[in-house]
Design an enzyme around this catalytic site. Structure first.
Site, PDB file in Angstrom:
ATOM      1  N   LYS A  65       0.848  -1.208   0.000  1.00 13.78           N
ATOM      2  CA  LYS A  65       0.000   0.000   0.000  1.00 13.78           C
ATOM      3  C   LYS A  65       0.876   1.247   0.000  1.00 13.78           C
ATOM      4  O   LYS A  65       0.623   2.193  -0.746  1.00 13.78           O
ATOM      5  CB  LYS A  65      -0.940  -0.005   1.215  1.00 13.78           C
ATOM      6  CG  LYS A  65      -2.068  -1.025   1.087  1.00 13.78           C
ATOM      7  CD  LYS A  65      -2.852  -1.191   2.391  1.00 13.78           C
ATOM      8  CE  LYS A  65      -3.785  -2.404   2.306  1.00 13.78           C
ATOM      9  NZ  LYS A  65      -4.419  -2.747   3.575  1.00 13.78           N
ATOM     10  N   GLN A 112      -4.812  -1.783   9.785  1.00 14.65           N
ATOM     11  CA  GLN A 112      -4.783  -3.114   9.168  1.00 14.65           C
ATOM     12  C   GLN A 112      -5.364  -4.152  10.136  1.00 14.65           C
ATOM     13  O   GLN A 112      -5.020  -4.184  11.312  1.00 14.65           O
ATOM     14  CB  GLN A 112      -3.327  -3.457   8.801  1.00 14.65           C
ATOM     15  CG  GLN A 112      -3.145  -4.755   8.044  1.00 14.65           C
ATOM     16  CD  GLN A 112      -3.691  -4.723   6.619  1.00 14.65           C
ATOM     17  OE1 GLN A 112      -3.780  -3.669   5.999  1.00 14.65           O
ATOM     18  NE2 GLN A 112      -4.065  -5.875   6.110  1.00 14.65           N
ATOM     19  N   ASP A 155     -11.298   2.410   4.180  1.00 16.20           N
ATOM     20  CA  ASP A 155     -11.689   0.990   4.112  1.00 16.20           C
ATOM     21  C   ASP A 155     -13.206   0.830   3.969  1.00 16.20           C
ATOM     22  O   ASP A 155     -13.694  -0.240   3.617  1.00 16.20           O
ATOM     23  CB  ASP A 155     -11.307   0.285   5.425  1.00 16.20           C
ATOM     24  CG  ASP A 155     -10.021  -0.502   5.337  1.00 16.20           C
ATOM     25  OD1 ASP A 155      -9.652  -0.905   4.232  1.00 16.20           O
ATOM     26  OD2 ASP A 155      -9.413  -0.719   6.402  1.00 16.20           O
TER      27      ASP A 155
HETATM   28  N1  GUN Z   1      -7.066  -7.134   6.323  1.00 13.54           N
HETATM   29  C1  GUN Z   1      -7.393  -7.853   5.215  1.00 13.54           C
HETATM   30  N2  GUN Z   1      -8.001  -7.070   4.307  1.00 13.54           N
HETATM   31  C2  GUN Z   1      -8.064  -5.832   4.850  1.00 13.54           C
HETATM   32  C3  GUN Z   1      -8.571  -4.594   4.391  1.00 13.54           C
HETATM   33  O1  GUN Z   1      -9.121  -4.465   3.286  1.00 13.54           O
HETATM   34  N3  GUN Z   1      -8.441  -3.555   5.250  1.00 13.54           N
HETATM   35  C4  GUN Z   1      -7.871  -3.673   6.468  1.00 13.54           C
HETATM   36  N4  GUN Z   1      -7.809  -2.597   7.254  1.00 13.54           N
HETATM   37  N5  GUN Z   1      -7.390  -4.805   6.929  1.00 13.54           N
HETATM   38  C5  GUN Z   1      -7.474  -5.878   6.113  1.00 13.54           C
END
Ligand code: GUN
Length: 293
Positions: free
Chosen positions: A53, A97, A120
């Site tokens: 990211k 995350q 998100d």
């Molecule tokens: N863990 C797995 N997929 C995601 C996501 O799309 N966002 C976040 N914050 N954590 C994750």
């Protein structure tokens, strides 16, 4: 029939091209969109996602902030970090995350994120806005699937979509999006899951089958209609002694048999995977545009 492949790399490249123009327009107005990612602990898979990211942000010319906190971080310390990011004007969007260490209440952390910065789309207020068809943000993976359908020219209006899986991250929001009015939607939607009776009879009636159940090669050819569009959101690592690493990634769909029956299919890897980060970037750009106007 051998299915046409829908490749996330190709679809995401198209979207990145559009995002770069929007980022340039924001910069021309004096704003560099900023995205922060908070990682608590040292889960290896999460470390890979967080690094990707950050790299993508930088390659698009956005500001990227990665906050790494130790596994023993307390809930209060994490909430303080969330408050700091909520207040930081150079950060237009951020995410924490998941999964979080077990001593932290995930729901309380998500509730504390400013909905205007919730790229998100996990905050209950954003989930609610999406459900009523007035979204500020769309959740990244379902939005990526929808873009793959739209940009591959697949008609969705009036089609029967069967979503396999009911997670908060994919299955439930995916179903909510496909039932809305509008482009890439207007579908009749059925959700099936691990407790569904007669699951394969339902999946075999789908025009569009979207699979996010987290079970390797769960969907086999006998569960799919001739000519169906099959979107595989699963990523499962399975042992494979013939592979140099001793393991490899497979989806929730038995690709080899289903590709002979479907009209379109997404492979794993290379299908939906690249779309998630792409749509997250799109949400970060949107968050900045909402501030700049
Ligand atoms: N863990 C797995 N997929 C995601 C996501 O799309 N966002 C976040 N914050 N954590 C994750």
């Amino acid at each position: 029939m051998t299915a046409k492949l829908i490749l996330g790399k190709e679809v995401s490249e198209e979207i990145y091209g559009e995002l770069k123009e929007r980022i340039q327009a924001l910069k021309a107005k004096g704003t560099t969109p900023g995205l922060a990612v908070v990682l608590v602990g040292d889960d290896p898979a999460s470390q890979v996602y967080v690094r990707k990211k950050g790299e993508m942000c930088e390659s698009l010319g956005m500001k990227s902030l990665t906050v790494i906190m130790p596994e023993e971080t307390t809930q209060e310390e994490l909430l303080a970090k969330v408050a700091e990011l909520n207040a930081d004007p150079s950060i237009h969007g951020f995410l924490v995350q998941l999964p979080l260490p077990p001593h932290i209440d995930e729901g309380a952390v998500i509730d504390a994120i400013d909905p205007a910065k919730d790229v998100d789309c996990f905050h209950p207020s954003n989930v609610g806005r999406m459900l009523i068809g007035n979204p500020d943000f769309l959740p990244a993976t379902p939005a990526g699937v929808q873009q793959m359908l739209i940009r591959s020219g697949i008609e969705t209006a009036g089609k029967h979509v069967v979503v396999v899986g009911r997670s908060n991250i994919v299955g439930k929001p995916m179903a909510a999006m496909m039932v809305q009015k509008g482009k890439g939607a207007d579908c009749t939607v059925t959700i099936v899951h691990s407790r569904t009776k007669g699951l394969s009879e339902i999946t075999s009636k789908a025009d569009i089958l979207i699979v996010a159940i987290g079970k390797p090669r769960f969907i086999t050819a006998d569960m799919v209609a001739d000519g169906a569009v099959v979107i595989d959101v699963g990523t499962n690592r399975i042992e494979d002694p013939t592979h140099p690493k001793g393991s490899r990634l497979v989806g929730d769909v038995d690709f080899e048999s289903v590709k002979e029956k479907a009209s379109y299919i997404t492979p794993v890897p290379g299908g939906v995977g690249p779309m998630t980060i792409c749509m997250l970037m799109a949400n970060a750009v949107r968050a900045a545009e909402k501030v700049v106007g």
